[in-house]
Motif scaffolding. Sequence first.
Motif, PDB file in Angstrom:
ATOM      1  N   SER A   1      -0.768   8.317  -5.915  1.00 50.83           N
ATOM      2  CA  SER A   1      -2.296   7.949  -6.771  1.00 50.83           C
ATOM      3  C   SER A   1      -1.915   6.548  -7.677  1.00 50.83           C
ATOM      4  O   SER A   1      -2.811   5.942  -7.992  1.00 50.83           O
ATOM      5  CB  SER A   1      -2.859   9.172  -6.940  1.00 50.83           C
ATOM      6  OG  SER A   1      -2.214   9.723  -7.651  1.00 50.83           O
ATOM      7  N   LEU A   2      -0.557   6.923  -8.579  1.00 54.00           N
ATOM      8  CA  LEU A   2      -0.397   5.947  -9.837  1.00 54.00           C
ATOM      9  C   LEU A   2      -0.670   4.910  -9.806  1.00 54.00           C
ATOM     10  O   LEU A   2      -1.051   3.835 -10.403  1.00 54.00           O
ATOM     11  CB  LEU A   2       0.429   7.167 -10.393  1.00 54.00           C
ATOM     12  CG  LEU A   2       0.622   7.938 -10.467  1.00 54.00           C
ATOM     13  CD1 LEU A   2       2.164   8.596 -12.025  1.00 54.00           C
ATOM     14  CD2 LEU A   2      -0.842   8.602 -11.983  1.00 54.00           C
ATOM     15  N   PRO A   3      -0.252   3.982  -8.907  1.00 54.40           N
ATOM     16  CA  PRO A   3       0.308   2.856  -9.039  1.00 54.40           C
ATOM     17  C   PRO A   3      -1.518   1.903  -8.877  1.00 54.40           C
ATOM     18  O   PRO A   3      -1.209   0.821  -9.174  1.00 54.40           O
ATOM     19  CB  PRO A   3       0.988   2.341  -7.629  1.00 54.40           C
ATOM     20  CG  PRO A   3       1.601   3.082  -7.098  1.00 54.40           C
ATOM     21  CD  PRO A   3       1.618   4.101  -7.570  1.00 54.40           C
ATOM     22  N   ALA A   4      -2.363   2.553  -7.716  1.00 50.51           N
ATOM     23  CA  ALA A   4      -3.098   1.321  -7.914  1.00 50.51           C
ATOM     24  C   ALA A   4      -4.379   1.693  -8.519  1.00 50.51           C
ATOM     25  O   ALA A   4      -5.080   0.986  -9.159  1.00 50.51           O
ATOM     26  CB  ALA A   4      -3.822   1.799  -6.502  1.00 50.51           C
ATOM     27  N   THR A   5      -3.841   2.802  -9.656  1.00 53.42           N
ATOM     28  CA  THR A   5      -4.788   3.123 -10.766  1.00 53.42           C
ATOM     29  C   THR A   5      -4.650   2.466 -12.228  1.00 53.42           C
ATOM     30  O   THR A   5      -4.992   1.679 -12.957  1.00 53.42           O
ATOM     31  CB  THR A   5      -4.569   4.467 -11.649  1.00 53.42           C
ATOM     32  OG1 THR A   5      -5.480   5.292 -10.342  1.00 53.42           O
ATOM     33  CG2 THR A   5      -4.978   4.605 -12.563  1.00 53.42           C
TER      34      THR A   5
ATOM     35  N   PRO B   1       0.059   4.053   4.532  1.00 52.94           N
ATOM     36  CA  PRO B   1      -0.849   4.452   5.772  1.00 52.94           C
ATOM     37  C   PRO B   1      -2.625   4.271   5.191  1.00 52.94           C
ATOM     38  O   PRO B   1      -3.415   4.723   5.579  1.00 52.94           O
ATOM     39  CB  PRO B   1      -0.788   5.887   6.274  1.00 52.94           C
ATOM     40  CG  PRO B   1       0.092   6.277   4.603  1.00 52.94           C
ATOM     41  CD  PRO B   1       1.405   4.843   4.768  1.00 52.94           C
ATOM     42  N   GLY B   2      -2.115   3.763   3.673  1.00 54.71           N
ATOM     43  CA  GLY B   2      -3.790   3.803   3.477  1.00 54.71           C
ATOM     44  C   GLY B   2      -4.403   4.181   2.580  1.00 54.71           C
ATOM     45  O   GLY B   2      -5.188   4.098   1.373  1.00 54.71           O
ATOM     46  N   GLY B   3      -3.752   4.640   2.011  1.00 50.46           N
ATOM     47  CA  GLY B   3      -3.724   5.911   0.241  1.00 50.46           C
ATOM     48  C   GLY B   3      -4.116   5.137  -0.597  1.00 50.46           C
ATOM     49  O   GLY B   3      -5.336   5.325  -1.293  1.00 50.46           O
ATOM     50  N   LYS B   4      -3.747   3.834  -0.551  1.00 48.31           N
ATOM     51  CA  LYS B   4      -3.570   3.285  -2.204  1.00 48.31           C
ATOM     52  C   LYS B   4      -5.047   2.392  -2.033  1.00 48.31           C
ATOM     53  O   LYS B   4      -5.054   2.239  -2.883  1.00 48.31           O
ATOM     54  CB  LYS B   4      -2.244   2.858  -2.819  1.00 48.31           C
ATOM     55  CG  LYS B   4      -1.001   3.681  -2.814  1.00 48.31           C
ATOM     56  CD  LYS B   4      -0.069   2.502  -3.396  1.00 48.31           C
ATOM     57  CE  LYS B   4       1.060   3.804  -2.904  1.00 48.31           C
ATOM     58  NZ  LYS B   4       1.451   4.556  -2.469  1.00 48.31           N
ATOM     59  N   THR B   5      -4.725   1.716  -0.649  1.00 46.90           N
ATOM     60  CA  THR B   5      -6.344   0.875   0.224  1.00 46.90           C
ATOM     61  C   THR B   5      -7.287   1.645  -0.487  1.00 46.90           C
ATOM     62  O   THR B   5      -8.167   0.901  -1.168  1.00 46.90           O
ATOM     63  CB  THR B   5      -6.104   0.885   1.077  1.00 46.90           C
ATOM     64  OG1 THR B   5      -4.853  -0.597   1.250  1.00 46.90           O
ATOM     65  CG2 THR B   5      -6.771  -0.445   1.234  1.00 46.90           C
TER      66      THR B   5
END
Length: 440
Positions: free
Chosen positions: A233-237, A254-258
Amino acid sequence: MANDLIGRWAALAFLERILDEHLPLDQAFEQTCRFYGDKLTVQDRAFVRHLGTSCLRHLGQLDAMINHCTTTKLTSKKKTVRNILRLAITQLLYMQVPAHAAVNSAVKMTDKQKNSSDRHAKGMVNAILRRIDREQEKFSTKFSPGLNIPKWLKASWVARYGSGQVDDMAVALLAEPPLDFSLKDQTAAKQWAEKLGGIELPNGSVRVEKAGPVAQLDGYEEGQWWVQDTAASLPATLLGAKSGDRVLDLCAAPGGKTAQSLAKGCQVTAVDQSARRLRRFEENMSRLGFSCETVVTDAATYSPDEPFPFILLDAPCSSTGTMRRHPEVSRMRGPLDITALAEIQKNLLDAAISILPVGGRLIYCVCSLQTEEGPDQIAALLSRNEKIQRVPITADELTGFGQAIMDNGDVQTLPHHNPAANIPGGMDGFFISRLTKTSD
């Protein structure tokens, strides 16, 4: 478990699909369950998965024990006998299965082999397992967890992290990891921690031990959360995009960061070269009540009509950082794979940089522990492209994750890192670098 051997036969097939056919763990498990069909109860399936994954986590130790107990090494021709032994020792030492059940079932399975020389090994199987059962304390402590890491991989980790950290990583890789949940509404972390029986993490995620079937949990059907390791979760943050910002998510499935960017109100275009993976991506977004533009194409050749000030590149990699959840990775990768993947990552990085506008921000990340896929990639990029600069990541951006911040401002999480001092469970290994373009 049922009184018959069906669960153990299925576990043997599960293990063989991974080690012999080199299938990913989830795919191997699904194929095994389909093959056995209704013969496996729900309890049997849980036993098969737990036994197979526990065996994989301890594979190096198990083989060392077997070799220690035999005067004649079991050759590749005896791989089925070795696998039966591996599974039985796993039950004895790591699953607290009664000795009579673990030993007797292994002897029976050996006796039912088609090959006569394998059948004749049942006496040896019985002797090895009886000895290990008698000397459980010795066998539980004598063989180092470091044995589970292939030699080439361990050498690469020691060179980068030092032997002390690798010892800690080896121990962390033995544990069944908890599940982390990213929330649609991060302000509701406390409430969801109570509903899911978990704890709130410093980054707004929720961590749950032994969550059970995900689809049966509170909030799943309503799309209130998605499973995402806290490190992932850190990269998108760190990308720093806000509501209304245009975000390009490369290699998005699969889309978690999106989903994280969409939850902030960003306008996201998701690119992935696999139509199958994007179908899964769209199913995930549908459950969460999100929608965004999707493009099926190679991220290395994608050319958008308009610039994106925020680009996230989660590049294909060796996935050595995910071995907590996917212990098969260490048996499916080798040094040549790292070299090939590093070339793909280089091409993807150059492509992403070419479409990044001046002043734009790029996050490069990989779920890898390998130097070639992380620090070396960024060092080479900065060396060949003077228009790119690193934007160092600071401790105040990563509350609770300070140990993962490198001296140069990049991030490397490790399996034994915890989200906070009082929150155990570790995290996946992720390398993250934040970059910007200073001129055309």
